[in-house]
Motif scaffolding. Sequence first.
Motif, PDB file in Angstrom:
ATOM      1  N   ALA A 149      51.445  27.703  41.638  1.00 15.49           N
ATOM      2  CA  ALA A 149      51.663  27.028  40.355  1.00 15.49           C
ATOM      3  C   ALA A 149      50.309  26.529  39.858  1.00 15.49           C
ATOM      4  O   ALA A 149      49.679  25.674  40.503  1.00 15.49           O
ATOM      5  N   PHE A 150      49.845  27.079  38.740  1.00 14.28           N
ATOM      6  CA  PHE A 150      48.578  26.668  38.138  1.00 14.28           C
ATOM      7  C   PHE A 150      48.899  25.881  36.869  1.00 14.28           C
ATOM      8  O   PHE A 150      49.417  26.445  35.895  1.00 14.28           O
ATOM      9  N   ILE A 151      48.603  24.593  36.912  1.00 13.23           N
ATOM     10  CA  ILE A 151      48.962  23.683  35.835  1.00 13.23           C
ATOM     11  C   ILE A 151      47.684  23.261  35.110  1.00 13.23           C
ATOM     12  O   ILE A 151      46.730  22.791  35.741  1.00 13.23           O
ATOM     13  N   GLY A 152      47.671  23.439  33.807  1.00 12.57           N
ATOM     14  CA  GLY A 152      46.511  23.033  33.010  1.00 12.57           C
ATOM     15  C   GLY A 152      45.951  24.176  32.181  1.00 12.57           C
ATOM     16  O   GLY A 152      45.995  25.344  32.586  1.00 12.57           O
ATOM     17  N   GLU A 153      45.425  23.838  30.991  1.00 17.39           N
ATOM     18  CA  GLU A 153      44.875  24.849  30.093  1.00 17.39           C
ATOM     19  C   GLU A 153      43.535  25.380  30.585  1.00 17.39           C
ATOM     20  O   GLU A 153      43.098  26.450  30.152  1.00 17.39           O
ATOM     21  N   GLY A 154      42.887  24.656  31.481  1.00 12.79           N
ATOM     22  CA  GLY A 154      41.570  25.086  31.949  1.00 12.79           C
ATOM     23  C   GLY A 154      41.588  26.435  32.635  1.00 12.79           C
ATOM     24  O   GLY A 154      40.609  27.177  32.590  1.00 12.79           O
ATOM     25  N   PHE A 155      42.706  26.765  33.269  1.00 13.54           N
ATOM     26  CA  PHE A 155      42.801  28.050  33.969  1.00 13.54           C
ATOM     27  C   PHE A 155      42.853  29.231  33.003  1.00 13.54           C
ATOM     28  O   PHE A 155      42.724  30.377  33.430  1.00 13.54           O
ATOM     29  N   GLU A 156      43.062  28.968  31.710  1.00 11.87           N
ATOM     30  CA  GLU A 156      43.120  30.038  30.728  1.00 11.87           C
ATOM     31  C   GLU A 156      41.933  30.030  29.776  1.00 11.87           C
ATOM     32  O   GLU A 156      41.653  31.052  29.139  1.00 11.87           O
ATOM     33  N   THR A 157      41.216  28.916  29.688  1.00 18.36           N
ATOM     34  CA  THR A 157      40.146  28.792  28.686  1.00 18.36           C
ATOM     35  C   THR A 157      38.756  28.709  29.303  1.00 18.36           C
ATOM     36  O   THR A 157      37.801  29.218  28.726  1.00 18.36           O
ATOM     37  N   LYS A 162      38.967  30.147  35.551  1.00 17.38           N
ATOM     38  CA  LYS A 162      39.584  31.468  35.692  1.00 17.38           C
ATOM     39  C   LYS A 162      39.113  32.137  36.981  1.00 17.38           C
ATOM     40  O   LYS A 162      39.908  32.732  37.723  1.00 17.38           O
ATOM     41  N   HIS A 163      37.819  32.029  37.227  1.00 16.90           N
ATOM     42  CA  HIS A 163      37.246  32.630  38.436  1.00 16.90           C
ATOM     43  C   HIS A 163      37.819  31.985  39.696  1.00 16.90           C
ATOM     44  O   HIS A 163      38.168  32.663  40.662  1.00 16.90           O
ATOM     45  N   LEU A 168      41.378  31.969  44.549  1.00 13.98           N
ATOM     46  CA  LEU A 168      42.422  31.304  45.332  1.00 13.98           C
ATOM     47  C   LEU A 168      43.631  32.211  45.533  1.00 13.98           C
ATOM     48  O   LEU A 168      44.247  32.216  46.607  1.00 13.98           O
ATOM     49  N   LEU A 169      43.979  32.979  44.511  1.00  9.16           N
ATOM     50  CA  LEU A 169      45.095  33.915  44.647  1.00  9.16           C
ATOM     51  C   LEU A 169      44.797  34.972  45.712  1.00  9.16           C
ATOM     52  O   LEU A 169      45.643  35.275  46.556  1.00  9.16           O
ATOM     53  N   ASP A 170      43.596  35.528  45.688  1.00  4.45           N
ATOM     54  CA  ASP A 170      43.232  36.536  46.685  1.00  4.45           C
ATOM     55  C   ASP A 170      43.160  35.939  48.083  1.00  4.45           C
ATOM     56  O   ASP A 170      43.463  36.614  49.066  1.00  4.45           O
ATOM     57  N   LEU A 171      42.779  34.669  48.166  1.00  2.00           N
ATOM     58  CA  LEU A 171      42.584  34.037  49.471  1.00  2.00           C
ATOM     59  C   LEU A 171      43.902  33.727  50.175  1.00  2.00           C
ATOM     60  O   LEU A 171      44.032  33.948  51.391  1.00  2.00           O
ATOM     61  N   PHE A 172      44.913  33.246  49.436  1.00  2.00           N
ATOM     62  CA  PHE A 172      46.121  32.729  50.079  1.00  2.00           C
ATOM     63  C   PHE A 172      47.381  33.564  49.851  1.00  2.00           C
ATOM     64  O   PHE A 172      48.398  33.280  50.477  1.00  2.00           O
ATOM     65  N   ARG A 173      47.351  34.580  49.006  1.00  2.00           N
ATOM     66  CA  ARG A 173      48.610  35.269  48.703  1.00  2.00           C
ATOM     67  C   ARG A 173      49.032  36.233  49.798  1.00  2.00           C
ATOM     68  O   ARG A 173      50.207  36.611  49.877  1.00  2.00           O
ATOM     69  N   GLY A 174      48.134  36.676  50.658  1.00  2.00           N
ATOM     70  CA  GLY A 174      48.508  37.582  51.738  1.00  2.00           C
ATOM     71  C   GLY A 174      48.614  39.019  51.251  1.00  2.00           C
ATOM     72  O   GLY A 174      47.981  39.421  50.272  1.00  2.00           O
ATOM     73  N   GLU A 175      49.436  39.788  51.943  1.00  2.00           N
ATOM     74  CA  GLU A 175      49.564  41.208  51.633  1.00  2.00           C
ATOM     75  C   GLU A 175      50.394  41.412  50.372  1.00  2.00           C
ATOM     76  O   GLU A 175      51.398  40.743  50.153  1.00  2.00           O
ATOM     77  N   VAL A 176      49.948  42.356  49.550  1.00  2.00           N
ATOM     78  CA  VAL A 176      50.668  42.683  48.318  1.00  2.00           C
ATOM     79  C   VAL A 176      51.832  43.607  48.661  1.00  2.00           C
ATOM     80  O   VAL A 176      51.653  44.634  49.318  1.00  2.00           O
ATOM     81  N   VAL A 177      53.040  43.232  48.241  1.00  2.00           N
ATOM     82  CA  VAL A 177      54.248  44.002  48.560  1.00  2.00           C
ATOM     83  C   VAL A 177      54.979  44.340  47.267  1.00  2.00           C
ATOM     84  O   VAL A 177      54.819  43.675  46.237  1.00  2.00           O
TER      85      VAL A 177
END
Length: 315
Positions: A149-157, A162-163, A168-177
């Motif tokens: 859950a990414f809360i806040g406009e900063g993640f889009e602007t 954004k980086h 963080l998504l690549d680090l903690f999401r695990g294997e793509v299924v």
Amino acid sequence: MLKVVTPKTKKAQREIEKRAPKLVENAKKTLILQGTKTSNVLSSVLADIYRLKRAGGGAIRFTKKNDKIKPFESGGETSLEFFSLKTDCSLFVFGSHSKKRPNNLVLGRLFDNHVYDLIEVGVEDYKSMESFSYDKKFAPRVGSKPFFAFIGEGFETVEEMKHLKETLLDLFRGEVVEYLNLAGVDRAFVCTAVSSNKVVLMHCAIQLKKSGTSIPRIELVEIGPSMNLVVRRHRLPNDDLRKEAMKTPSDKLKKKQKNVSGDIIEGRIGKIYVPDQQVGTVVPSHKMKGMKRERRKKKNDDLHERSKKQKVDLS
């Protein structure tokens, strides 16, 4: 010139084939290591990240000090790329501590065993798993997946945010299924952007409670770690490297079909080859239904003609 080393055993050959480029890549592994100086807070952060990642075998941790690794300096990435090649890791987490940059954490990704991008954050207000009375039943299980859950406009602007979100998504999401079992989604990472360069990261366990209906009531229980990440520096890849790393196969290799082609106007076109049929030399069989029908018709015609002749003779 670079020396090309060929595998001498079958085991070495299998390992090289595992690391070769594939149509569907393997799960990304994370290399966790530290610099010459680390604080107690940073050591605990690295230990918690390793604890979250090791469930599926997706993390390797080096506990020795590394004085030659300086990711943002020229020539300081050689040792890091060497370790990545040896461990087959495409993500890394590097911790260091200094007076200028206390509790410094560098997150990065690698492409073709070379540093792809980097982002440097400072750790503040850290709370470890032990401070939340960590229970083993909340530990990440093999094959489990987390919510994000990414809360806040900063993640889009904001570009830095954004980086950080991508890393963080690549680090903690695990294997793509392709398919997901909801029973295996037992955790959630909540990231809140409180300013243009500061993120509050919380790790929570998902509990399903009775609600009196068929749909359970969901509760989030914070289990740690929890920390504030302040973005200090970041480095994006150049356009050529990004384009090369983002290449994806258009489709899986399809088996070629003989005598089938495509046309923009007519669509799919197929060719059928019919051998020459010698119709004149075909001997008709007396058992053919069509021939039986002709014989019955001929017989009826003969009877009709005979009856006509008889009538004529009587007259």
